[in-house]
Write an enzyme that holds these catalytic residues in place. Structure first.
Site, PDB file in Angstrom:
ATOM      1  N   LYS A 269      46.284 -24.257  -9.089  1.00  0.00           N
ATOM      2  CA  LYS A 269      47.273 -25.040  -8.333  1.00  0.00           C
ATOM      3  C   LYS A 269      47.266 -26.523  -8.725  1.00  0.00           C
ATOM      4  CE  LYS A 269      47.537 -21.983  -4.352  1.00  0.00           C
ATOM      5  NZ  LYS A 269      47.520 -21.835  -2.897  1.00  0.00           N
ATOM      6  N   ASP A 305      52.850 -24.029   0.434  1.00  0.00           N
ATOM      7  CA  ASP A 305      51.744 -23.712   1.363  1.00  0.00           C
ATOM      8  C   ASP A 305      51.842 -24.566   2.630  1.00  0.00           C
ATOM      9  OD1 ASP A 305      50.505 -21.764  -0.193  1.00  0.00           O
ATOM     10  OD2 ASP A 305      49.253 -23.214  -1.261  1.00  0.00           O
TER      11      ASP A 305
HETATM   12  P1  NAP Z   1      38.535 -24.042  -1.937  1.00  0.00           P
HETATM   13  O1  NAP Z   1      39.347 -25.119  -2.545  1.00  0.00           O
HETATM   14  O2  NAP Z   1      37.511 -23.349  -2.747  1.00  0.00           O
HETATM   15  O3  NAP Z   1      37.805 -24.678  -0.637  1.00  0.00           O
HETATM   16  C1  NAP Z   1      36.859 -23.938   0.101  1.00  0.00           C
HETATM   17  C2  NAP Z   1      36.447 -24.707   1.340  1.00  0.00           C
HETATM   18  O4  NAP Z   1      35.575 -23.855   2.119  1.00  0.00           O
HETATM   19  C3  NAP Z   1      35.647 -25.991   1.032  1.00  0.00           C
HETATM   20  O5  NAP Z   1      35.929 -26.942   2.028  1.00  0.00           O
HETATM   21  C4  NAP Z   1      34.203 -25.486   1.145  1.00  0.00           C
HETATM   22  O6  NAP Z   1      33.295 -26.506   1.475  1.00  0.00           O
HETATM   23  C5  NAP Z   1      34.322 -24.545   2.310  1.00  0.00           C
HETATM   24  N1  NAP Z   1      33.258 -23.529   2.318  1.00  0.00           N
HETATM   25  C6  NAP Z   1      33.147 -22.459   1.478  1.00  0.00           C
HETATM   26  N2  NAP Z   1      32.053 -21.748   1.811  1.00  0.00           N
HETATM   27  C7  NAP Z   1      31.461 -22.395   2.866  1.00  0.00           C
HETATM   28  C8  NAP Z   1      30.312 -22.159   3.650  1.00  0.00           C
HETATM   29  N3  NAP Z   1      29.529 -21.086   3.432  1.00  0.00           N
HETATM   30  N4  NAP Z   1      30.031 -23.005   4.660  1.00  0.00           N
HETATM   31  C9  NAP Z   1      30.801 -24.072   4.926  1.00  0.00           C
HETATM   32  N5  NAP Z   1      31.916 -24.358   4.192  1.00  0.00           N
HETATM   33  C10 NAP Z   1      32.234 -23.534   3.187  1.00  0.00           C
HETATM   34  O7  NAP Z   1      39.461 -22.873  -1.339  1.00  0.00           O
HETATM   35  P2  NAP Z   1      40.952 -22.978  -0.768  1.00  0.00           P
HETATM   36  O8  NAP Z   1      41.936 -22.671  -1.824  1.00  0.00           O
HETATM   37  O9  NAP Z   1      41.074 -24.250  -0.020  1.00  0.00           O
HETATM   38  O10 NAP Z   1      40.996 -21.733   0.240  1.00  0.00           O
HETATM   39  C11 NAP Z   1      40.233 -21.734   1.451  1.00  0.00           C
HETATM   40  C12 NAP Z   1      40.590 -20.492   2.253  1.00  0.00           C
HETATM   41  O11 NAP Z   1      41.972 -20.535   2.658  1.00  0.00           O
HETATM   42  C13 NAP Z   1      40.408 -19.177   1.503  1.00  0.00           C
HETATM   43  O12 NAP Z   1      39.768 -18.248   2.337  1.00  0.00           O
HETATM   44  C14 NAP Z   1      41.808 -18.710   1.219  1.00  0.00           C
HETATM   45  O13 NAP Z   1      41.927 -17.300   1.211  1.00  0.00           O
HETATM   46  C15 NAP Z   1      42.578 -19.275   2.394  1.00  0.00           C
HETATM   47  N6  NAP Z   1      43.990 -19.474   2.043  1.00  0.00           N
HETATM   48  C16 NAP Z   1      44.919 -18.895   2.838  1.00  0.00           C
HETATM   49  C17 NAP Z   1      46.257 -19.028   2.536  1.00  0.00           C
HETATM   50  C18 NAP Z   1      47.286 -18.341   3.399  1.00  0.00           C
HETATM   51  O14 NAP Z   1      48.419 -18.124   2.925  1.00  0.00           O
HETATM   52  N7  NAP Z   1      46.936 -17.997   4.615  1.00  0.00           N
HETATM   53  C19 NAP Z   1      46.688 -19.791   1.420  1.00  0.00           C
HETATM   54  C20 NAP Z   1      45.703 -20.390   0.639  1.00  0.00           C
HETATM   55  C21 NAP Z   1      44.349 -20.222   0.961  1.00  0.00           C
HETATM   56  P3  NAP Z   1      32.586 -27.405   0.327  1.00  0.00           P
HETATM   57  O15 NAP Z   1      33.543 -28.507  -0.008  1.00  0.00           O
HETATM   58  O16 NAP Z   1      31.363 -27.916   0.981  1.00  0.00           O
HETATM   59  O17 NAP Z   1      32.302 -26.481  -0.815  1.00  0.00           O
END
Ligand code: NAP
Length: 462
Positions: A269, A305
């Protein structure tokens, strides 16, 4: 014969080229502006002057809805693209051709045949402003496009005939692209239609290709959803998987086969932005693009999004919100929440990232364990905590109070541990499934100008 519909701003040649084109096919040419004048018994300048643009658009909608579905060439008024209902009618079973011209050419042509003004600006500025305002709708109207600036109507009509007969991609490029898809990880059932479209003996050169760009992309539900929507709305398109570790390679293949658009997912992205010609303001601020539309030789980037996140929160304007997470989707959430004037505090496992995100969007940030002192109206989970297979909640059950609205962006499983706990605590809850649905709806509108009701998407995904 399939209906052929010409789109484009005033003065791009729709009537002159459409008339020649229809004569060549021995079918009628119907100009929607002329039909409106016939139906109302008044000229368009008079309708604009006496009843205003809104009334004109209502007449236009009626005329478009009543057009014959085939054996006809249609020229549309320059603003017909604005209305998603018009696009639904005009696109069904049709081949859509966008005509474009440079500003100086349009100005010269319009000076010869004055039309009612759309703004109070001088002509040249009006043309530039209105084209810019409608740019995404014009892009959505293009299955094929032709620049008519330096051509006669006959030359432009010949060019369109060539495109409709031969397609817009040379055989060598189609074969190379098919090899790339075959070498990659497109599921077997996905390769069969691609072979037919790109190199099959009975291939339809007018079929437009779209797809999901990601690494991996196989898990995406977008191919299933979009291909069913194409059938429902009568669009000659096919949606597939663009899976590669390099987004530059994906973009090159997409350009080589003159793809119509891409949905973009993890991990591209952000990186895809360097491969685009133009990026929408919201996507620029969020720092991520999840939708690419190709039109008129350019690649345009958007982010849908944040629209999917904001839609269910329209009633929460000004709320005190906690945003959990500081990754990619958290940036879209921060944009959506601050756009609703919320007072947002970002909490994240890695504090520096919380600080950086908060500073970008004018939010507060705190350590993860500061949650209890904030007393928010709204909690948005934008971390991946709760996503299968690691199904746990980012908050303890006792931190959830019944006055809170809890929005979990994680959507696998559909009811996450956070949502289940929030329901038990009596909170209002919003699940991440709705975000996927609404962002896909906005994507479809960017690709084709058609507004699909949420219920239609829900039924397909059920
Ligand atoms: P990303 O950029 O990898 O960010 C992940 C986030 O989760 C970071 O803030 C990370 O913290 C935190 N995290 C991961 N594991 C953790 C843990 N064990 N404890 C505490 N914090 C943790 O991912 P993203 O693209 O933002 O996506 C995040 C979620 O949103 C995913 O589950 C995805 O499926 C969902 N999502 C949903 C939609 C929808 O249409 N509903 C669209 C996009 C994404 P750190 O910075 O400390 O690593």
């Amino acid at each position: 014969m399939k209906r052929i519909v010409f789109f484009g701003y005033r003065g791009t040649g729709k009537t002159a080229i459409g008339t020649i084109f229809a004569r060549g096919l021995n079918v009628p040419f119907l100009d929607t502006d002329a039909l409106i004048e016939q139906k109302s018994g008044r000229t368009i300048p008079v309708i604009f002057r006496t009843d205003g643009e809104e009334k004109f658009r209502a007449l236009e909608r009626d005329v478009i809805a009543a057009l014959p579905p085939r054996d006809v060439v249609v020229g549309t008024g320059g603003g017909a693209v604005i209305d998603p209902k018009n696009m639904e009618h005009l696109r069904a079973g049709s081949i859509c051709v966008l005509l474009k011209s440079d500003l100086a050419t349009i100005e010269r042509r319009l000076a010869r045949a004055p039309r009612p003004p759309l703004t109070n600006l001088p002509l040249k500025e009006e043309i530039a402003q209105v084209i810019e305002r409608r740019r995404r709708q014009y892009a959505a109207s293009a299955d094929f496009w032709v620049d008519t600036s330096g051509t006669s109507p006959q030359e432009a009509a010949d060019r369109i005939s060539f495109l409709l007969k031969n397609g817009s991609v040379a055989p060598l490029e189609r074969e190379a692209a098919l090899q790339w898809f075959a070498d990659g990880r497109v599921p077997a059932e996905g390769l069969i239609p691609l072979k037919n479209i790109l190199t099959g003996p009975d291939r339809d050169v007018q079929t437009r290709i779209l797809g999901i760009a990601g690494w991996p992309a196989a898990h995406s539900r977008s191919p299933f959803l979009f291909n069913r929507l194409f059938v429902k709305y009568g669009l000659n398109c096919h949606y597939t998987w663009f899976e590669d570790s390099s987004v530059e390679t994906i973009m090159q293949v997409a350009r080589d086969i003159d793809a119509k658009g891409l949905s973009v997912t993890i991990p591209f992205k952000r990186d895809v932005m360097a491969c685009l010609d133009n990026i929408d303001d919201a996507a620029q601020q969020i720092g991520a693009v999840n939708t690419v539309v190709f039109a008129c030789g350019s690649a345009y980037g958007y982010n849908t999004d944040w629209l999917g996140i904001q839609k269910p929160l329209a009633g929460c304007k000004g709320a005190r919100a906690v945003l959990l997470g500081a990754g990619g989707v958290a940036a879209a959430a921060a944009y959506a929440l601050t756009d609703l004037d919320m007072e947002v505090t970002v909490l994240n496992r890695t504090q520096q990232k919380a600080q950086a995100l908060a500073e970008r969007f004018g939010c507060r940030w705190k350590a993860w364990d500061a949650f209890d002192g904030i007393n928010p109206d709204l909690v948005v989970n934008a971390t991946s905590i709760g996503m299968q297979p690691d199904t746990k909640s980012p908050l303890r059950d006792d931190q959830l109070k019944k006055e809170m609205t809890v929005f979990d962006l994680v959507y696998t499983p559909p009811v996450t541990p956070l949502v289940a706990a929030a329901q038990k605590a009596g909170c209002a809850t919003i699940s991440g499934t709705g975000v996927f649905i609404h962002q896909a709806r906005e994507q479809f509108r960017l690709f084709f100008g058609i507004d699909v009701p949420d219920t239609v998407i829900r039924e397909i995904l059920a």
